[in-house]
Design a protein around this motif. Structure first.
Motif, PDB file in Angstrom:
ATOM      1  N   ASP A 106      -2.354   7.346  -1.224  1.00 49.05           N
ATOM      2  CA  ASP A 106      -1.907   6.157  -1.948  1.00 49.05           C
ATOM      3  C   ASP A 106      -0.436   5.865  -1.680  1.00 49.05           C
ATOM      4  N   THR A 107       0.395   6.904  -1.693  1.00 51.93           N
ATOM      5  CA  THR A 107       1.823   6.727  -1.435  1.00 51.93           C
ATOM      6  C   THR A 107       2.067   6.236  -0.020  1.00 51.93           C
ATOM      7  N   LEU A 151       5.146  15.447  -2.290  1.00 52.96           N
ATOM      8  CA  LEU A 151       3.695  15.644  -2.262  1.00 52.96           C
ATOM      9  C   LEU A 151       3.289  16.494  -1.061  1.00 52.96           C
ATOM     10  N   GLN A 193       8.975  10.777  -2.834  1.00 56.66           N
ATOM     11  CA  GLN A 193       7.702  11.175  -3.443  1.00 56.66           C
ATOM     12  C   GLN A 193       6.754  11.713  -2.379  1.00 56.66           C
ATOM     13  N   ARG A 226       1.300   2.581   0.210  1.00 52.72           N
ATOM     14  CA  ARG A 226       2.346   1.768  -0.420  1.00 52.72           C
ATOM     15  C   ARG A 226       3.568   1.649   0.475  1.00 52.72           C
ATOM     16  N   ARG A 252      -6.637  16.261  -5.422  1.00 50.75           N
ATOM     17  CA  ARG A 252      -5.797  15.374  -6.235  1.00 50.75           C
ATOM     18  C   ARG A 252      -4.531  14.982  -5.478  1.00 50.75           C
ATOM     19  N   ILE A 253      -3.880  15.957  -4.853  1.00 51.77           N
ATOM     20  CA  ILE A 253      -2.631  15.678  -4.130  1.00 51.77           C
ATOM     21  C   ILE A 253      -2.893  14.828  -2.898  1.00 51.77           C
ATOM     22  N   ALA A 260      -5.174  12.609  -2.519  1.00 53.28           N
ATOM     23  CA  ALA A 260      -5.392  11.232  -2.969  1.00 53.28           C
ATOM     24  C   ALA A 260      -4.054  10.548  -3.263  1.00 53.28           C
ATOM     25  N   LYS A 261      -3.143  11.271  -3.927  1.00 51.22           N
ATOM     26  CA  LYS A 261      -1.816  10.717  -4.205  1.00 51.22           C
ATOM     27  C   LYS A 261      -1.053  10.463  -2.908  1.00 51.22           C
ATOM     28  N   LEU A 262      -1.199  11.378  -1.972  1.00 43.37           N
ATOM     29  CA  LEU A 262      -0.503  11.259  -0.691  1.00 43.37           C
ATOM     30  C   LEU A 262      -0.976  10.026   0.067  1.00 43.37           C
TER      31      LEU A 262
END
Length: 318
Positions: free
Chosen positions: A281-282, A246, A242, A285, A274-275, A277-279
């Protein structure tokens, strides 16, 4: 890839897509040292952007041609392109263009021996880069300021500027700590480390110089060798995939944003936020999973042992 797709785009009369393909082809060729192909494709891209009346694309192409001319030491042509780029930047809605312009103007002045003016322009580029969060251009400006200080015999100032560049490179590297990204990133950003090491060698600080070089070079190797530790679980593999997807998507939108303006540019900016922020978060994790691994694995990932390195490389490669 760009060589293959540009002709179908032309055949299908997809002018905007052809322009972007040629622009990216030219920039890639510049990075690879293929100045002939770079010049050909960037000029073609500029003409297409002019037909499209795409100001952002025109500005990016002119700045790329300026950089190419500076790299080729064709300073007269570089000055001509920068003059055109300056007029285009005033109409551009992309703040990155302003930072690039000031940096390239500073580089041209530096390489033609006009150090006082170059220092002023590069300092402006650094401050503007900080304002607009263009950290890669910031580190490049600091590195060039360090070179100017070296040329003037200002060793203390040079060390300070190279250290500024090194710190930014370290900070840039941290959020996207995937192995292949780290290797590629450091391969293109090793110069400030080498410049700082040279100054330390001049002061006969051999141990410190070696430490700086190791900081810039060896950490990439160590990351590649230890970064796989703790990544064997299916959950971690899925997150890593993922993360890679991203990053590829983010890179796509970064490139598109360089050659778009107006409403489309705003959409790209929204997508980029948006990307990112996802990056983030990933990445958090993945780091959380890595932190939960056994102490032995964590210690192997965080510490360097010459004996372990020799074992991994094997007798034939040490």
């Amino acid at each position: 890839i760009y060589e293959r797709v540009k002709r179908p785009f032309r055949h299908l009369k997809l002018t905007a897509e052809e322009a972007r393909a040629r622009l990216n082809y030219g920039r890639t060729a510049t990075s690879l040292g293929d100045s002939f192909s770079a010049n050909r494709e960037l000029i073609a891209a500029l003409k297409l952007f002019e037909i499209l009346k795409n100001r952002s694309g025109q500005t990016t192409a002119l700045l790329s041609l300026s950089k190419l001319a500076i790299d080729k030491k064709d300073y007269e042509k570089a000055h001509s392109y920068l003059t055109q780029a300056s007029a285009a930047v005033r109409k551009s809605e992309n703040p990155r263009h302003g930072v690039q312009l000031k940096f390239l103007e500073g580089e041209l002045l530096r390489k033609t021996g006009k150090y006082a003016r170059a220092k002023k322009r590069l300092t402006e580029a650094q401050k503007l880069g900080e304002k607009h969060e263009q950290f890669n251009l910031m580190q490049a400006a600091f590195n060039s300021l360090g070179k100017i200080a070296v040329s003037r015999g200002e060793t203390k100032e040079a060390k300070s500027r190279f250290l500024d560049a090194v710190k930014i490179i370290d900070d840039l590297r941290s959020p996207l700590a995937a192995d292949e990204f780290s290797m590629a990133f450091f391969a293109s950003k090793i110069e400030p480390f080498e410049n700082l090491a040279q100054l330390l060698l001049n002061d006969n600080k051999i141990t410190d110089a070696f430490g700086v070089l190791e900081r810039g070079r060896s950490r990439s190797l160590l990351d590649a060798m230890t970064g796989h530790a703790g990544r064997s679980s299916k959950v971690s593999e899925k997150l890593q995939q993922q993360l890679n997807e991203l990053r590829a998507e983010l890179n796509f939108y970064y490139k598109r944003s360089d050659s778009t303006a107006g409403t489309e540019a705003e959409r790209h900016k929204t997508d980029i936020n948006r990307i990112e922020a996802k990056l983030a978060d990933t990445t958090r994790r993945i780091n959380s999973i890595d932190a939960a691994k056994s102490n032995s694995r964590r210690n192997r990932a965080e510490s360097f042992s010459l004996r372990d390195l020799q074992k991994q490389l094997g007798k034939t490669r040490t």
